[in-house]
Design an enzyme around this catalytic site. Structure first.
Site, PDB file in Angstrom:
ATOM      1  N   LYS A 137       0.875  -1.173   0.000  1.00 54.92           N
ATOM      2  CA  LYS A 137       0.000   0.000   0.000  1.00 54.92           C
ATOM      3  C   LYS A 137       0.915   1.227   0.000  1.00 54.92           C
ATOM      4  O   LYS A 137       1.504   1.592   1.001  1.00 54.92           O
ATOM      5  CB  LYS A 137      -0.900   0.010   1.241  1.00 54.92           C
ATOM      6  N   GLY A 186       6.933   5.893   7.971  1.00 52.01           N
ATOM      7  CA  GLY A 186       6.095   7.092   7.935  1.00 52.01           C
ATOM      8  C   GLY A 186       6.218   7.870   9.236  1.00 52.01           C
ATOM      9  O   GLY A 186       7.224   7.753   9.953  1.00 52.01           O
ATOM     10  N   GLY A 240       2.661   5.573  13.012  1.00 48.04           N
ATOM     11  CA  GLY A 240       3.483   4.427  13.441  1.00 48.04           C
ATOM     12  C   GLY A 240       2.998   3.843  14.764  1.00 48.04           C
ATOM     13  O   GLY A 240       2.920   2.621  14.925  1.00 48.04           O
ATOM     14  N   GLU A 298       9.807   2.347  10.775  1.00 49.01           N
ATOM     15  CA  GLU A 298      10.855   3.345  10.573  1.00 49.01           C
ATOM     16  C   GLU A 298      10.139   4.686  10.573  1.00 49.01           C
ATOM     17  O   GLU A 298       9.477   5.047   9.603  1.00 49.01           O
ATOM     18  CB  GLU A 298      11.568   3.141   9.225  1.00 49.01           C
ATOM     19  N   CYS A 310      13.801  10.976   6.070  1.00 44.51           N
ATOM     20  CA  CYS A 310      13.753  10.669   7.509  1.00 44.51           C
ATOM     21  C   CYS A 310      15.107  10.958   8.116  1.00 44.51           C
ATOM     22  O   CYS A 310      15.225  11.244   9.297  1.00 44.51           O
ATOM     23  CB  CYS A 310      13.451   9.190   7.738  1.00 44.51           C
ATOM     24  N   GLU A 329      10.130  17.255  14.423  1.00 43.13           N
ATOM     25  CA  GLU A 329      10.445  16.971  13.027  1.00 43.13           C
ATOM     26  C   GLU A 329       9.639  17.900  12.117  1.00 43.13           C
ATOM     27  O   GLU A 329       8.450  18.092  12.335  1.00 43.13           O
ATOM     28  CB  GLU A 329      10.091  15.514  12.692  1.00 43.13           C
TER      29      GLU A 329
HETATM   30  C1  UN1 Z   1      14.309   7.775   4.360  1.00 44.41           C
HETATM   31  O1  UN1 Z   1      14.454   8.999   4.364  1.00 44.41           O
HETATM   32  O2  UN1 Z   1      13.292   7.258   4.847  1.00 44.41           O
HETATM   33  O3  UN1 Z   1      20.057   7.328   3.947  1.00 44.41           O
HETATM   34  C2  UN1 Z   1      15.249   6.841   3.708  1.00 44.41           C
HETATM   35  C3  UN1 Z   1      19.384   7.946   3.124  1.00 44.41           C
HETATM   36  C4  UN1 Z   1      18.666   7.177   2.041  1.00 44.41           C
HETATM   37  C5  UN1 Z   1      17.434   6.534   2.577  1.00 44.41           C
HETATM   38  C6  UN1 Z   1      16.553   7.474   3.351  1.00 44.41           C
HETATM   39  N1  UN1 Z   1      19.547   6.182   1.493  1.00 44.41           N
HETATM   40  O4  UN1 Z   1      19.263   9.151   3.175  1.00 44.41           O
END
Ligand code: UN1
Length: 498
Positions: A173, A226, A231, A248, A282, A382
């Site tokens: 999804k 997300g 989460g 994550e 992230c 964040e």
């Molecule tokens: C993410 O932002 O969820 O390390 C993944 C990094 C990328 C992956 C990020 N290879 O910035």
């Protein structure tokens, strides 16, 4: 012409009974394609197919499964440019990063293919004679993969690659901002020849498809990337079913700049870490914690560099930073900029929506830097946009205390030439990832990826040798070939005495 997609269930693209939604280019507003909001029945149908296919897929030897992953990797490589353009057009990251997104797919599928010939367990000595003990991994069952828009191909690849090699079938999804990337991704898997029902794509709302997947009795694990709030909701619902869940979630990733840092290197890293992907990783560097001795120099240089960034259509090779991914995202980031202004954080540069000409068609925000006090919201929450908070630290200990003062713990970084600071930071920063003399972004697929604290309360890690954890359980096997009953803990005493 705007293409109309269906759902990919049981190896076929199917029409849906549900309403439809559109996906857009965040730089131009152009409509790219339309997708179904799947109904509950359609979701259930996809799980039925995933369940049926699982029974056969789990019995396919892992090296054979690996061959299909390798075939998919070959197709991804052949289509890299076209897929990268889809990523950039639908999500808004600059084209070099669009290519990076697809490269991460290729890298991980190749890596996971090799795992098909490893997937090591252990053999362990028994306390009894003529008895052998070993461990092996078994796939948990059909799984649900819920993926975000910021890495619209790489994250589905991490999750699906690990699930597939482990022997799980899946229902994906994707975020409703990037269903086209997901559809193109699934088209490649279809072309590679995965058996019908192993790969399923169901687009739709979080409440029908997302919640429906987590709650479905036949879904045996959920992998979710997300926001923290969603989460937590996923974690709670998964706990009710006692199923595996990989999470994550967010980050407020710090770069610590020590007074002996190579400034040129630091600035290159900060710009990439904070404004790469318009800050929507992230792992983005959203805090720069600077030793007081170099603070003024760093701030001056930062402002100068941020003001030189070329903001525009991300498909243009010369663009340094594209738009943010959606109107909602733009609104949220602008709200944070307002919070900064209201809380009297010092706006050093940027801080506004970009308007006029082609900017009016997309969701552009100027690269923004605030000088922030450590207790302010911009220092703690964040933002997920091109907003960097700069904080001043007295010394190394103070810098680490600031770094660890947030609820998140995904990535972190320190710039220093002093081994002592570097090694202490590796141990003292509360984060799943620490970089030394490199920014907080840029994880490689052959290493574990994930965090601690509210970034991910579970012990799973995506990618690397740990990728299988989310989708397998351990079976411990005892084989007694002595031909008699041997009682562990009881007959061992006799043996010791004999
Ligand atoms: C993410 O932002 O969820 O390390 C993944 C990094 C990328 C992956 C990020 N290879 O910035």
């Amino acid at each position: 012409m705007v293409q109309e997609y269906g759902l990919f269930i049981g190896g076929k693209w199917r029409k849906s009974e549900g309403k439809r939604f559109e996906t857009h280019n965040p730089a131009t507003g152009e409509t790219l394609a339309t997708f179904p909001l799947a109904t509950k029945e359609e979701l259930n149908e996809s799980v039925r197919h995933a369940k049926g296919a699982f029974e056969r897929w789990k019995k396919t030897p892992a090296p054979r499964r690996g061959e299909l992953l390798l075939e998919a990797a070959r197709i991804f490589r052949r289509k890299k440019e076209e897929l990268a353009r889809t990523v950039t057009t639908e999500m808004g990251k600059v084209i070099a990063e669009g290519r990076g997104d697809v490269q991460e797919v290729i890298d991980f599928y190749e890596y996971a293919a090799g795992e098909g010939r490893r997937m090591f367990g252990e053999t362990v000595p028994s306390e009894l004679p003529n008895k052998m003990c070993l461990t092996t991994r078994l796939p948990v069952g059909p799984v649900g993969l819920i993926t975000p828009w910021n890495f619209p191909m790489a994250i589905p690849a991490w999750k699906s690659g690990a699930a597939l090699i482990a022997g799980c079938s899946f229902v994906l999804k994707p975020s409703s901002l990037t269903p086209l990337c997901a559809a193109r991704f699934v088209e490649v898997l279809d072309e590679a020849g995965f058996p019908a029902g192993v790969v399923n794509l169901v687009t739709g709302t979080g409440s029908v498809v997302g919640d429906g997947l987590v709650a479905h009795p036949d879904i045996r694990a959920i992998s979710f990337t997300g926001g923290v709030d969603t989460g937590k909701h996923v974690y709670e619902s998964a706990a009710k079913k006692m199923i595996k869940v990989g999470l994550e979630l967010g980050g407020k990733n710090p770069i610590i700049a020590m007074d002996d840092a190579n400034l040129e290197l630091l600035m290159d890293g900060v710009m990439f870490g904070a404004f790469g992907t318009a800050g929507q990783r992230c792992t983005a560097a959203s805090r720069l914690i600077v030793h007081q001795k170099i603070y003024d120099d760093v701030v001056d240089e930062l402002v100068e560099r941020a003001e030189k960034l070329r903001i525009g259509n991300p498909i243009d090779e010369k663009t340094d930073m594209g738009p943010v991914a959606s109107a909602d995202q733009q609104k949220k980031v602008l709200e944070y900029i307002d919070i900064g202004k209201k809380e009297d954080d010092k706006l050093l540069t940027g801080g506004a929506k970009l308007t006029g000409g082609s900017y009016d068609r997309g969701f552009f925000i100027s690269p923004t830097v605030f000088a922030v006090d450590r207790k302010k919201r911009l220092a703690l929450e964040e933002i997920f946009g091109p907003v960097l908070s700069v904080l001043k630290a007295k010394d190394y200990e103070d810098a680490v205390a600031i770094a660890n003062s947030v609820k998140y713990g995904l990535s972190s970084s320190i710039y220093t030439n002093d081994l002592r600071w570097a090694f202490r930071a590796m141990h003292e920063l509360e984060a799943g990832i620490t970089y030394v003399n490199a920014p907080t972004i840029g994880a490689e697929v052959q290493l574990p990826f994930g965090g601690t604290k509210e970034t991910g309360p579970t012990d799973t890690r995506e990618a690397g040798s740990t990728a299988l954890e989310e989708f397998t359980y351990w079976k411990t096997v005892y084989v007694d070939y002595s031909g008699r009953l041997q009682r562990a803990q009881i007959d061992t005493e006799k043996l010791a005495g004999s």
